[in-house]
Motif scaffolding. Structure first.
Motif, short mmCIF file in Angstrom:
data_model
loop_
_atom_site.label_atom_id
_atom_site.label_comp_id
_atom_site.label_asym_id
_atom_site.label_seq_id
_atom_site.Cartn_x
_atom_site.Cartn_y
_atom_site.Cartn_z
N LEU A 60 -31.84 0.46 -1.32
CA LEU A 60 -31.06 0.98 -0.79
C LEU A 60 -30.20 0.45 -0.11
O LEU A 60 -29.00 0.75 -0.10
CB LEU A 60 -31.17 2.74 -0.15
N VAL A 61 -30.39 -0.17 0.94
CA VAL A 61 -29.51 -1.42 1.18
C VAL A 61 -28.75 -2.25 -0.10
O VAL A 61 -27.95 -2.48 0.27
CB VAL A 61 -30.51 -1.88 2.26
N ALA A 62 -29.63 -3.13 -0.99
CA ALA A 62 -29.68 -3.62 -1.63
C ALA A 62 -28.46 -3.02 -2.94
O ALA A 62 -27.15 -3.44 -3.60
CB ALA A 62 -30.54 -4.01 -2.57
N ALA A 63 -28.36 -1.63 -2.89
CA ALA A 63 -27.32 -0.22 -3.70
C ALA A 63 -25.91 -0.67 -2.84
O ALA A 63 -25.17 -0.81 -3.40
CB ALA A 63 -28.00 0.70 -4.30
N PHE A 64 -26.41 0.11 -1.22
CA PHE A 64 -24.66 -0.04 -1.44
C PHE A 64 -23.63 -1.90 -0.54
O PHE A 64 -22.77 -1.96 -0.63
CB PHE A 64 -25.23 0.37 0.87
N THR A 65 -24.85 -2.64 -0.20
CA THR A 65 -24.33 -4.04 -0.22
C THR A 65 -23.64 -4.07 -1.29
O THR A 65 -22.42 -5.03 -1.32
CB THR A 65 -25.87 -4.79 -0.03
N LEU A 66 -24.07 -3.99 -2.59
CA LEU A 66 -23.68 -4.18 -3.64
C LEU A 66 -22.33 -3.10 -4.21
O LEU A 66 -21.16 -3.97 -4.72
CB LEU A 66 -24.65 -3.85 -5.06
N GLN A 67 -22.48 -1.83 -3.35
CA GLN A 67 -21.15 -1.70 -3.99
C GLN A 67 -19.87 -1.42 -3.17
O GLN A 67 -18.85 -1.51 -3.16
CB GLN A 67 -21.57 0.39 -3.68
N PHE A 69 -19.80 -5.02 -2.36
CA PHE A 69 -19.04 -6.17 -2.57
C PHE A 69 -18.85 -5.59 -4.35
O PHE A 69 -18.89 -7.13 -4.64
CB PHE A 69 -19.84 -6.95 -2.33
N GLU A 70 -18.39 -5.18 -4.91
CA GLU A 70 -18.08 -4.72 -6.20
C GLU A 70 -17.44 -5.58 -7.10
O GLU A 70 -17.53 -6.01 -7.72
CB GLU A 70 -18.05 -3.18 -6.65
N ARG A 71 -16.10 -5.80 -6.02
CA ARG A 71 -15.48 -6.46 -7.05
C ARG A 71 -15.30 -7.97 -7.13
O ARG A 71 -14.81 -8.65 -8.08
CB ARG A 71 -13.45 -6.31 -5.73
N ASN A 72 -15.96 -8.25 -6.16
CA ASN A 72 -16.51 -9.98 -5.72
C ASN A 72 -17.98 -10.24 -6.90
O ASN A 72 -17.59 -10.61 -8.03
CB ASN A 72 -16.65 -10.04 -4.52
N LEU A 73 -18.71 -9.12 -6.95
CA LEU A 73 -20.22 -9.15 -7.60
C LEU A 73 -20.13 -8.61 -8.73
O LEU A 73 -21.33 -8.38 -9.25
CB LEU A 73 -21.27 -8.26 -6.82
N SER A 74 -19.33 -7.65 -9.56
CA SER A 74 -19.31 -6.70 -10.70
C SER A 74 -19.12 -8.25 -11.91
O SER A 74 -18.98 -9.41 -11.84
CB SER A 74 -18.22 -5.75 -10.85
N ILE A 75 -19.87 -7.91 -12.80
CA ILE A 75 -19.24 -8.48 -14.14
C ILE A 75 -18.42 -7.94 -15.17
O ILE A 75 -18.03 -6.94 -15.37
CB ILE A 75 -20.57 -8.42 -15.01
N GLN A 76 -17.62 -8.79 -14.46
CA GLN A 76 -16.56 -8.67 -15.43
C GLN A 76 -16.38 -9.33 -16.84
O GLN A 76 -16.67 -10.86 -17.60
CB GLN A 76 -14.92 -9.54 -15.02
N ILE A 77 -15.71 -8.57 -18.58
CA ILE A 77 -16.31 -8.70 -19.77
C ILE A 77 -15.10 -8.97 -20.17
O ILE A 77 -14.24 -7.91 -20.28
CB ILE A 77 -17.19 -8.08 -20.99
N PRO A 78 -13.95 -9.59 -20.43
CA PRO A 78 -12.69 -9.77 -21.37
C PRO A 78 -13.05 -8.50 -22.47
O PRO A 78 -13.66 -9.07 -23.57
CB PRO A 78 -12.11 -11.24 -21.55
N PRO A 95 -22.96 -4.38 -10.91
CA PRO A 95 -24.75 -4.68 -11.61
C PRO A 95 -25.93 -3.98 -11.46
O PRO A 95 -26.96 -4.48 -12.32
CB PRO A 95 -24.96 -6.08 -10.79
N ILE A 96 -26.05 -2.46 -10.87
CA ILE A 96 -26.99 -1.66 -9.91
C ILE A 96 -27.16 -0.86 -11.36
O ILE A 96 -28.24 -0.88 -11.76
CB ILE A 96 -26.42 -1.41 -8.81
N ALA A 97 -26.16 -1.04 -12.58
CA ALA A 97 -25.95 0.45 -13.15
C ALA A 97 -26.49 -0.74 -14.46
O ALA A 97 -27.14 0.26 -15.22
CB ALA A 97 -25.10 0.77 -13.42
N LEU A 98 -26.39 -1.38 -14.60
CA LEU A 98 -27.11 -2.31 -15.33
C LEU A 98 -28.26 -3.20 -15.35
O LEU A 98 -29.63 -2.45 -16.26
CB LEU A 98 -26.53 -4.34 -15.91
N LEU A 99 -29.12 -3.19 -13.77
CA LEU A 99 -30.45 -4.12 -13.63
C LEU A 99 -31.42 -2.09 -13.82
O LEU A 99 -32.02 -2.30 -14.39
CB LEU A 99 -29.97 -3.47 -12.61
N PHE A 100 -30.73 -1.14 -13.73
CA PHE A 100 -30.94 0.16 -14.00
C PHE A 100 -31.23 0.22 -15.16
O PHE A 100 -32.54 1.50 -15.63
CB PHE A 100 -30.62 1.83 -13.58
#
Length: 188
Positions: A60-67, A69-78, A95-100
């Motif tokens: 839960l802590v990891a999920a809230f933290t990643l959400q 900072f989503e803009r900085n930690l998200s994976i962007q594909i052109p 990244p959470i959805a991808l790992l899940f």
């Protein structure tokens, strides 16, 4: 393949009897050992429950933290068009959805491989035990119904039953006429 009956020699017989005595004989009833085992099982249950809740809280802590900072930690594909030219937009992957999804896909693949392994070993086990019974012990089962073959027991039973029915209802000396009325009753 026919089985051949054989007997164990005395040394091997004593080995198997000793093995049964040592490992397969029920353990004696010991109150202290039972209490100790029960306490250890309760301790194990409590430790596993603690680890489960701790892992969930970390998730839960990891999920809230990643959400957060989503803009900085998200994976962007052109995104590119059919001519492989950049369109100026990006696909943003959480990244959470991808790992899940990767974890779920991995568990499905492991489950499929385990099922396939189980099916193959079951087939091997089945094939290994085909025709291992001696021929004398195999039961000879004859099918009850064979197409094109007349079964005397069934045909005799049918003919005797039909002859009883015809004799019960064949009253040729009865000249009475029974007529069903509109009210449902029968008049003579």
């Amino acid at each position: 393949m026919e089985l051949q009956e054989d007997y164990l020699d005395e040394e091997e017989t004593s080995f198997w009897l000793d093995l049964q005595e040592k490992y397969l004989k029920p353990l004696p009833y010991d109150e202290k050992r039972l209490k100790k085992t029960a306490d250890e099982l309760k301790d194990l249950r409590n430790k596993i429950t603690f680890v489960f809740f701790f892992a969930n809280s970390l998730w839960l802590v990891a999920a809230f933290t990643l959400q957060t900072f989503e803009r900085n930690l998200s994976i962007q594909i052109p995104i590119v068009d059919f001519n492989l030219e950049f369109t100026g937009r990006n696909i943003v992957i959480d990244p959470i959805a991808l790992l899940f999804i990767l974890g779920f896909a991995l568990s499905v693949v492991i489950q499929f491989l385990a099922m396939l392994y189980h099916r193959v070993t079951t087939l091997v086990h089945y094939v290994a035990f085909l025709d291992t019974e001696p021929k004398e012990q195999k039961m000879k089962i004859e099918p009850k119904y064979q197409p094109g073959k007349k079964d005397d027991a069934v045909s005799n039973a049918d003919s005797s039953y039909s002859s009883q029915l015809s004799s019960e209802f064949d009253d040729s000396d009865d000249d009475e006429l029974y007529i069903r009325g509109s009210d449902g009753g029968t008049s003579v």
